[in-house]
Design a protein around this motif. Structure first.
Motif, PDB file in Angstrom:
ATOM      1  N   GLY A 143       1.151  -1.069   0.325  1.00  0.00           N
ATOM      2  CA  GLY A 143       0.648  -0.065   0.172  1.00  0.00           C
ATOM      3  C   GLY A 143       0.814   0.822   0.118  1.00  0.00           C
ATOM      4  O   GLY A 143       0.247   2.514   0.565  1.00  0.00           O
ATOM      5  N   TYR A 144       1.998   1.358   0.195  1.00  0.00           N
ATOM      6  CA  TYR A 144       3.028   2.659  -0.070  1.00  0.00           C
ATOM      7  C   TYR A 144       4.128   2.562  -1.053  1.00  0.00           C
ATOM      8  O   TYR A 144       4.027   1.356  -1.997  1.00  0.00           O
ATOM      9  CB  TYR A 144       4.595   1.897   1.429  1.00  0.00           C
ATOM     10  N   PRO A 145       3.938   3.885  -1.712  1.00  0.00           N
ATOM     11  CA  PRO A 145       4.638   4.129  -2.856  1.00  0.00           C
ATOM     12  C   PRO A 145       5.957   4.370  -2.920  1.00  0.00           C
ATOM     13  O   PRO A 145       6.389   4.937  -1.580  1.00  0.00           O
ATOM     14  CB  PRO A 145       3.388   5.140  -3.356  1.00  0.00           C
ATOM     15  N   ILE A 146       6.499   3.504  -3.146  1.00  0.00           N
ATOM     16  CA  ILE A 146       8.196   3.370  -3.148  1.00  0.00           C
ATOM     17  C   ILE A 146       8.512   3.597  -4.372  1.00  0.00           C
ATOM     18  O   ILE A 146       7.933   3.328  -5.495  1.00  0.00           O
ATOM     19  CB  ILE A 146       8.964   2.158  -2.811  1.00  0.00           C
ATOM     20  N   TYR A 147       9.762   5.017  -4.431  1.00  0.00           N
ATOM     21  CA  TYR A 147       9.640   5.310  -5.366  1.00  0.00           C
ATOM     22  C   TYR A 147      11.099   5.379  -5.699  1.00  0.00           C
ATOM     23  O   TYR A 147      12.132   6.367  -5.064  1.00  0.00           O
ATOM     24  CB  TYR A 147       9.778   7.427  -5.951  1.00  0.00           C
ATOM     25  N   ILE A 148      11.308   4.767  -7.033  1.00  0.00           N
ATOM     26  CA  ILE A 148      13.151   4.924  -7.361  1.00  0.00           C
ATOM     27  C   ILE A 148      13.898   5.735  -8.422  1.00  0.00           C
ATOM     28  O   ILE A 148      13.246   5.513  -9.224  1.00  0.00           O
ATOM     29  CB  ILE A 148      12.945   3.907  -7.812  1.00  0.00           C
ATOM     30  N   ASP A 149      14.815   6.298  -7.573  1.00  0.00           N
ATOM     31  CA  ASP A 149      15.540   7.707  -8.633  1.00  0.00           C
ATOM     32  C   ASP A 149      16.726   6.534  -8.991  1.00  0.00           C
ATOM     33  O   ASP A 149      17.412   5.857  -8.306  1.00  0.00           O
ATOM     34  CB  ASP A 149      15.726   8.411  -7.933  1.00  0.00           C
ATOM     35  N   LEU A 150      16.824   6.291 -10.121  1.00  0.00           N
ATOM     36  CA  LEU A 150      18.352   5.700 -10.530  1.00  0.00           C
ATOM     37  C   LEU A 150      19.240   6.229 -10.626  1.00  0.00           C
ATOM     38  O   LEU A 150      19.385   7.624 -11.997  1.00  0.00           O
ATOM     39  CB  LEU A 150      17.262   5.136 -12.483  1.00  0.00           C
ATOM     40  N   VAL A 151      20.162   6.808  -9.729  1.00  0.00           N
ATOM     41  CA  VAL A 151      21.583   7.870 -10.061  1.00  0.00           C
ATOM     42  C   VAL A 151      22.468   7.545 -10.846  1.00  0.00           C
ATOM     43  O   VAL A 151      23.071   6.287 -10.581  1.00  0.00           O
ATOM     44  CB  VAL A 151      22.095   8.358  -8.752  1.00  0.00           C
ATOM     45  N   TYR A 152      22.515   8.346 -11.993  1.00  0.00           N
ATOM     46  CA  TYR A 152      23.910   8.470 -12.535  1.00  0.00           C
ATOM     47  C   TYR A 152      25.187  10.028 -12.712  1.00  0.00           C
ATOM     48  O   TYR A 152      24.262  10.312 -12.451  1.00  0.00           O
ATOM     49  CB  TYR A 152      23.994   7.161 -13.626  1.00  0.00           C
ATOM     50  N   ALA A 153      25.744   9.438 -13.480  1.00  0.00           N
ATOM     51  CA  ALA A 153      26.621  10.782 -13.698  1.00  0.00           C
ATOM     52  C   ALA A 153      25.957  11.307 -14.704  1.00  0.00           C
ATOM     53  O   ALA A 153      25.310  11.050 -16.033  1.00  0.00           O
ATOM     54  CB  ALA A 153      27.561  10.064 -14.128  1.00  0.00           C
ATOM     55  N   GLY A 154      25.852  12.558 -14.579  1.00  0.00           N
ATOM     56  CA  GLY A 154      24.898  13.266 -15.353  1.00  0.00           C
ATOM     57  C   GLY A 154      23.668  13.651 -15.755  1.00  0.00           C
ATOM     58  O   GLY A 154      23.193  14.322 -15.894  1.00  0.00           O
ATOM     59  N   LYS A 155      22.525  13.445 -14.568  1.00  0.00           N
ATOM     60  CA  LYS A 155      21.443  12.897 -14.402  1.00  0.00           C
ATOM     61  C   LYS A 155      21.403  13.985 -13.133  1.00  0.00           C
ATOM     62  O   LYS A 155      21.990  13.453 -12.204  1.00  0.00           O
ATOM     63  CB  LYS A 155      21.090  11.713 -14.346  1.00  0.00           C
ATOM     64  N   HIS A 156      19.651  14.534 -12.913  1.00  0.00           N
ATOM     65  CA  HIS A 156      20.185  15.047 -11.900  1.00  0.00           C
ATOM     66  C   HIS A 156      19.556  14.169 -11.030  1.00  0.00           C
ATOM     67  O   HIS A 156      18.008  13.416 -11.053  1.00  0.00           O
ATOM     68  CB  HIS A 156      19.432  16.250 -11.790  1.00  0.00           C
ATOM     69  N   PRO A 157      19.820  14.599  -9.284  1.00  0.00           N
ATOM     70  CA  PRO A 157      19.274  12.993  -8.996  1.00  0.00           C
ATOM     71  C   PRO A 157      17.308  14.136  -7.850  1.00  0.00           C
ATOM     72  O   PRO A 157      17.642  15.377  -7.770  1.00  0.00           O
ATOM     73  CB  PRO A 157      19.902  13.336  -7.053  1.00  0.00           C
ATOM     74  N   VAL A 158      16.478  12.975  -7.858  1.00  0.00           N
ATOM     75  CA  VAL A 158      15.349  13.661  -7.472  1.00  0.00           C
ATOM     76  C   VAL A 158      15.373  14.691  -5.714  1.00  0.00           C
ATOM     77  O   VAL A 158      16.134  12.825  -5.311  1.00  0.00           O
ATOM     78  CB  VAL A 158      14.465  12.536  -7.349  1.00  0.00           C
ATOM     79  N   SER A 159      14.632  15.400  -5.515  1.00  0.00           N
ATOM     80  CA  SER A 159      14.761  16.117  -4.886  1.00  0.00           C
ATOM     81  C   SER A 159      13.552  16.485  -4.073  1.00  0.00           C
ATOM     82  O   SER A 159      13.170  17.286  -4.548  1.00  0.00           O
ATOM     83  CB  SER A 159      15.957  17.337  -4.509  1.00  0.00           C
ATOM     84  N   LEU A 175      18.980   4.581  -6.502  1.00  0.00           N
ATOM     85  CA  LEU A 175      19.623   2.513  -6.850  1.00  0.00           C
ATOM     86  C   LEU A 175      21.106   3.520  -7.502  1.00  0.00           C
ATOM     87  O   LEU A 175      20.672   3.743  -8.254  1.00  0.00           O
ATOM     88  CB  LEU A 175      18.307   2.150  -7.583  1.00  0.00           C
ATOM     89  N   TYR A 176      21.738   3.032  -7.348  1.00  0.00           N
ATOM     90  CA  TYR A 176      22.736   3.922  -7.985  1.00  0.00           C
ATOM     91  C   TYR A 176      23.050   2.609  -9.152  1.00  0.00           C
ATOM     92  O   TYR A 176      24.100   1.523  -8.321  1.00  0.00           O
ATOM     93  CB  TYR A 176      24.320   3.675  -6.709  1.00  0.00           C
ATOM     94  N   CYS A 177      23.593   3.172 -10.142  1.00  0.00           N
ATOM     95  CA  CYS A 177      23.675   2.226 -11.469  1.00  0.00           C
ATOM     96  C   CYS A 177      25.258   1.650 -11.538  1.00  0.00           C
ATOM     97  O   CYS A 177      25.377   0.678 -12.140  1.00  0.00           O
ATOM     98  CB  CYS A 177      22.948   3.458 -13.123  1.00  0.00           C
ATOM     99  N   SER A 178      25.996   2.975 -11.072  1.00  0.00           N
ATOM    100  CA  SER A 178      26.942   2.523 -10.809  1.00  0.00           C
ATOM    101  C   SER A 178      27.930   1.106 -10.802  1.00  0.00           C
ATOM    102  O   SER A 178      29.264   0.573 -10.825  1.00  0.00           O
ATOM    103  CB  SER A 178      28.201   3.214 -10.112  1.00  0.00           C
ATOM    104  N   SER A 179      26.576   0.656  -9.522  1.00  0.00           N
ATOM    105  CA  SER A 179      27.159  -0.172  -8.719  1.00  0.00           C
ATOM    106  C   SER A 179      26.591  -2.092  -9.696  1.00  0.00           C
ATOM    107  O   SER A 179      27.041  -2.420  -8.896  1.00  0.00           O
ATOM    108  CB  SER A 179      26.112  -1.069  -7.624  1.00  0.00           C
ATOM    109  N   PHE A 180      26.230  -2.490 -10.575  1.00  0.00           N
ATOM    110  CA  PHE A 180      25.682  -2.879 -11.694  1.00  0.00           C
ATOM    111  C   PHE A 180      27.236  -3.802 -12.053  1.00  0.00           C
ATOM    112  O   PHE A 180      28.177  -2.754 -12.232  1.00  0.00           O
ATOM    113  CB  PHE A 180      25.150  -2.301 -12.600  1.00  0.00           C
ATOM    114  N   SER A 181      28.162  -4.527 -11.869  1.00  0.00           N
ATOM    115  CA  SER A 181      28.998  -5.288 -12.026  1.00  0.00           C
ATOM    116  C   SER A 181      28.843  -5.685 -13.108  1.00  0.00           C
ATOM    117  O   SER A 181      28.110  -7.281 -14.022  1.00  0.00           O
ATOM    118  CB  SER A 181      29.184  -6.396 -11.515  1.00  0.00           C
TER     119      SER A 181
END
Length: 274
Positions: A143-159, A175-181
């Protein structure tokens, strides 16, 4: 893309994402690059995994110079494209705690909001709006909305202000895209890029809570249960009895009082606890 071979393309006619495993070889794939829209060729080598590459014979584009496509962009685009795959699957979320200072006594405590959890996703949307800001994904969990911000260089983070999220009983998870192996993916020829990204979003990706939907209630309960006693209330409640070896005075000393005899000012070296 230097870090990751082009893992998917767009069909020229439909605009749908095509993975190299499903594409015809060479120019017959009929695909363009998601980054620069230059023509692609599909390659299916025997040793390396299947992938796309810019068509080197295309003279109208200069993808090596102009293409903005990168590993992080590819991961984010695929994560959004997989929106229909998330419902019914489990999302792993990290632990979360916040520091809180009590105005009554100045004491600071860490409030544990979550010790980490694995919850089932009820529904999912992509490219949603949150207070006039673009957010990549929105999951509804319990029942709770969880917003996912995909973070990577050059993209403004959600604030978004905590008060706004609190009013909507919503959470914000980065969620930090740089952590993808990329190396693990490249070494596993049997895994499709879509499978790797799905696992990355749900399990392996490094996540961090910007705001947890239970944060306000946890803080409220912590304040309600806080037992604050001023020093004047502790004179006898937390006191111990001492005797001065110089003047033989016996007295009760509260925890905040100095180790000095109130009669002759002898130091703690001349006192014994009774």
């Amino acid at each position: 893309m230097n870090e990751l071979l082009i893992p998917f393309g767009y069909n020229k006619n439909t605009g749908a994402i095509v993975e190299p495993e499903d594409a015809e070889s060479g120019r017959a794939c009929n695909c363009i690059c998601p980054g620069c829209r230059a023509p692609l060729v599909s390659r299916h080598p025997k040793v390396k995994r299947a992938h796309f590459a810019h068509d080197s014979k295309n003279k109208t584009e200069n993808p090596l110079k102009d293409c903005p496509f990168s590993s992080a962009v590819a991961i984010a685009m695929m994560a959004r494209n997989l929106v229909d795959e998330y419902a019914g699957k489990s999302l792993s979320t990290p632990e979360h705690g916040v520091m809180h200072s009590y105005e009554c006594c100045g004491k600071t405590d860490q409030v544990i909001v979550s010790r980490g959890a694995i919850n089932t996703i009820d529904s999912a949307e992509s490219n949603v709006s949150l207070v006039d800001q673009h957010v990549d994904l929105k999951f509804v969990i319990g029942g709770y909305p969880i917003y996912i911000d995909l973070v990577y260089a050059g993209k403004h983070p959600v604030s978004v202000r905590d008060e706004v999220l609190q009013e909507n009983k919503a959470g914000l998870l980065s969620l930090y895209c740089s952590s993808f192996s990329t190396s693990d993916f490249s070494n596993n020829r049997d895994m499709r890029f879509s499978e790797a990204v799905l696992n990355f979003v749900l399990v392996n990706g490094f996540k961090d809570w910007g705001f947890h939907p239970r944060e306000a209630s946890c803080l409220h309960n912590k304040v309600l249960n806080h037992q604050c006693r001023k020093s004047s209330d502790l004179v006898y409640g937390s006191s111990r009895k001492f005797q001065c070896m110089v003047c033989d005075l016996t007295w009760e000393k509260a925890f905040f009082q100095p180790f000095v005899c109130p009669e002759c000012n002898a130091t703690h070296l001349y006192q014994r606890e009774l």
